[in-house]
Design an enzyme around this catalytic site. Sequence first.
Site, PDB file in Angstrom:
ATOM      1  N   ARG A  92       6.269   7.424  -2.010  1.00 30.20           N
ATOM      2  CA  ARG A  92       5.485   7.536  -3.245  1.00 30.20           C
ATOM      3  C   ARG A  92       5.826   8.756  -4.074  1.00 30.20           C
ATOM      4  O   ARG A  92       6.143   9.824  -3.538  1.00 30.20           O
ATOM      5  CB  ARG A  92       3.986   7.558  -2.897  1.00 30.20           C
ATOM      6  CG  ARG A  92       3.505   6.264  -2.249  1.00 30.20           C
ATOM      7  CD  ARG A  92       2.128   6.416  -1.605  1.00 30.20           C
ATOM      8  NE  ARG A  92       1.664   5.131  -1.062  1.00 30.20           N
ATOM      9  CZ  ARG A  92       1.970   4.677   0.147  1.00 30.20           C
ATOM     10  NH1 ARG A  92       2.747   5.390   0.942  1.00 30.20           N
ATOM     11  NH2 ARG A  92       1.527   3.513   0.554  1.00 30.20           N
ATOM     12  N   HIS A 100       8.256   3.108  -3.552  1.00 23.69           N
ATOM     13  CA  HIS A 100       9.543   2.477  -3.214  1.00 23.69           C
ATOM     14  C   HIS A 100      10.349   2.090  -4.459  1.00 23.69           C
ATOM     15  O   HIS A 100      10.916   0.991  -4.541  1.00 23.69           O
ATOM     16  CB  HIS A 100       9.325   1.259  -2.330  1.00 23.69           C
ATOM     17  CG  HIS A 100       8.775   1.576  -0.971  1.00 23.69           C
ATOM     18  ND1 HIS A 100       8.993   2.778  -0.333  1.00 23.69           N
ATOM     19  CD2 HIS A 100       7.996   0.832  -0.119  1.00 23.69           C
ATOM     20  CE1 HIS A 100       8.389   2.775   0.847  1.00 23.69           C
ATOM     21  NE2 HIS A 100       7.773   1.615   0.997  1.00 23.69           N
ATOM     22  N   HIS A 119      13.528  -0.337   5.761  1.00 25.16           N
ATOM     23  CA  HIS A 119      12.115  -0.663   5.948  1.00 25.16           C
ATOM     24  C   HIS A 119      11.937  -1.842   6.906  1.00 25.16           C
ATOM     25  O   HIS A 119      11.120  -2.736   6.672  1.00 25.16           O
ATOM     26  CB  HIS A 119      11.468  -0.981   4.607  1.00 25.16           C
ATOM     27  CG  HIS A 119      10.003  -0.654   4.533  1.00 25.16           C
ATOM     28  ND1 HIS A 119       9.082  -1.185   5.398  1.00 25.16           N
ATOM     29  CD2 HIS A 119       9.303   0.141   3.691  1.00 25.16           C
ATOM     30  CE1 HIS A 119       7.877  -0.740   5.080  1.00 25.16           C
ATOM     31  NE2 HIS A 119       7.983   0.076   4.050  1.00 25.16           N
ATOM     32  N   TYR A 173      10.515  -3.892   9.946  1.00 18.40           N
ATOM     33  CA  TYR A 173       9.259  -3.963  10.682  1.00 18.40           C
ATOM     34  C   TYR A 173       9.606  -4.355  12.115  1.00 18.40           C
ATOM     35  O   TYR A 173       9.921  -5.514  12.391  1.00 18.40           O
ATOM     36  CB  TYR A 173       8.344  -5.020  10.072  1.00 18.40           C
ATOM     37  CG  TYR A 173       7.684  -4.663   8.761  1.00 18.40           C
ATOM     38  CD1 TYR A 173       6.294  -4.638   8.660  1.00 18.40           C
ATOM     39  CD2 TYR A 173       8.419  -4.388   7.617  1.00 18.40           C
ATOM     40  CE1 TYR A 173       5.661  -4.332   7.453  1.00 18.40           C
ATOM     41  CE2 TYR A 173       7.805  -4.090   6.408  1.00 18.40           C
ATOM     42  CZ  TYR A 173       6.420  -4.067   6.339  1.00 18.40           C
ATOM     43  OH  TYR A 173       5.814  -3.771   5.141  1.00 18.40           O
ATOM     44  N   GLU A 219      10.800   4.845   9.072  1.00 11.29           N
ATOM     45  CA  GLU A 219      11.585   5.040   7.854  1.00 11.29           C
ATOM     46  C   GLU A 219      12.025   6.503   7.721  1.00 11.29           C
ATOM     47  O   GLU A 219      11.229   7.367   7.379  1.00 11.29           O
ATOM     48  CB  GLU A 219      10.762   4.634   6.635  1.00 11.29           C
ATOM     49  CG  GLU A 219      10.133   3.263   6.733  1.00 11.29           C
ATOM     50  CD  GLU A 219       8.940   3.122   5.804  1.00 11.29           C
ATOM     51  OE1 GLU A 219       9.069   3.384   4.594  1.00 11.29           O
ATOM     52  OE2 GLU A 219       7.842   2.769   6.298  1.00 11.29           O
TER      53      GLU A 219
END
Length: 379
Positions: A110, A135, A206, A208, A343
């Site tokens: 951010r 992002h 990114h 998961y 990340e």
Amino acid sequence: MNRIMILLAGLVLLASACTSSKQAGEATASGLNPADFRTEVDGKQTDLFVLKNKNGMEVCITNFGGRILSVMVPDKDGVMRDVVLGFDSIQDYVKYPSDFGASIGRYANRINQGKMTIEGVDYQLPQNNFGHCLHGGPRGFQYQVYDGHQLSDQVLELTYLSKDGEEGFPGNLNCKVTFSLTDDNAIDIRYSAETDRTTVVNMTNHSYFNLDGDPSKTNSDYLLTIDADAYTPVDSTFMTTGEIAPVEGTDMDFRTPTAVGARIDNDFIQLKNGLGYDHNWVLNTQGDITRPCATLESPATGIVLDVYTNEPGIQVYAGNFLDGTLTGKKGIVYNKRASVCLETQKFPDTPNKPEWPSALLKPGEKYDSHCIYRFSVKK
């Protein structure tokens, strides 16, 4: 004569079927159909690229967003498991905006209120997350089509030109992401970039991770270790406050292996602000790529993921916003906390916090970020 004609016709049909099969491509070990990833997005061709090593490990990647689609690794019993979340087709990636597996940019994490000042010039970026720019904005790199070049069975190079003014960022930025699948079962990711105008760059992956290979299960039993004595607290809008706080005596202390779910719902202000873990840790490794900065382990499968980076921080996100509305690969619904993201990055909002490691990139300089995800098994 009729028999000859029938035989010839059969051979033609067989050849046609073989050609069609070749064009369609065989399903990957993870069950993905290459044809489902071949289309055009914004006038550019997308595809599926497969990396394999001598151990049978397989990594599938698409140039749409530079996304890791699947990662097949062996568990403690030798069973191959897909350990990342994602979709079965490009259409779903386009239809359901997500960060699954993406190469994030131009700025991961951010930027406060989407505002920054570079060399005396004020810039307003998109405000796509609680008033902040997240992002790289709603049309960040994860929604762009990279140019893909498979250099070998184990190396894929993706390039992308982010034009001056794209999502409000200054400078024409030439980016490269290189994925190498090594024979010690590691995904080695290198990011590089050059600009013609001073800008900010902060790229990351990114993915998961679900080390059970079963996204119907949560991450609560996973053992997490982070080599960090401090982290950067956030407010209720997930924005870093500017403080660097010690983990000592808090629910943010992962210096020894601790189950992700052990404290995630505790009555601690940072867990309330982040809806669980969604924070940046200040790494003790200080750019030493030879030292693991974080480790994630599934006691159920024995699969261990070690993370290495030359970056100063790592954002750990425990899938708090997954809510059962998305159905992923093999028709599995992705419920809350079905994964953990690791990340590697500069700290969030560094353009507005000059005392933190800088994300500035000037003409003539080269951005270089390095992340390694190494998989092993603990029996």
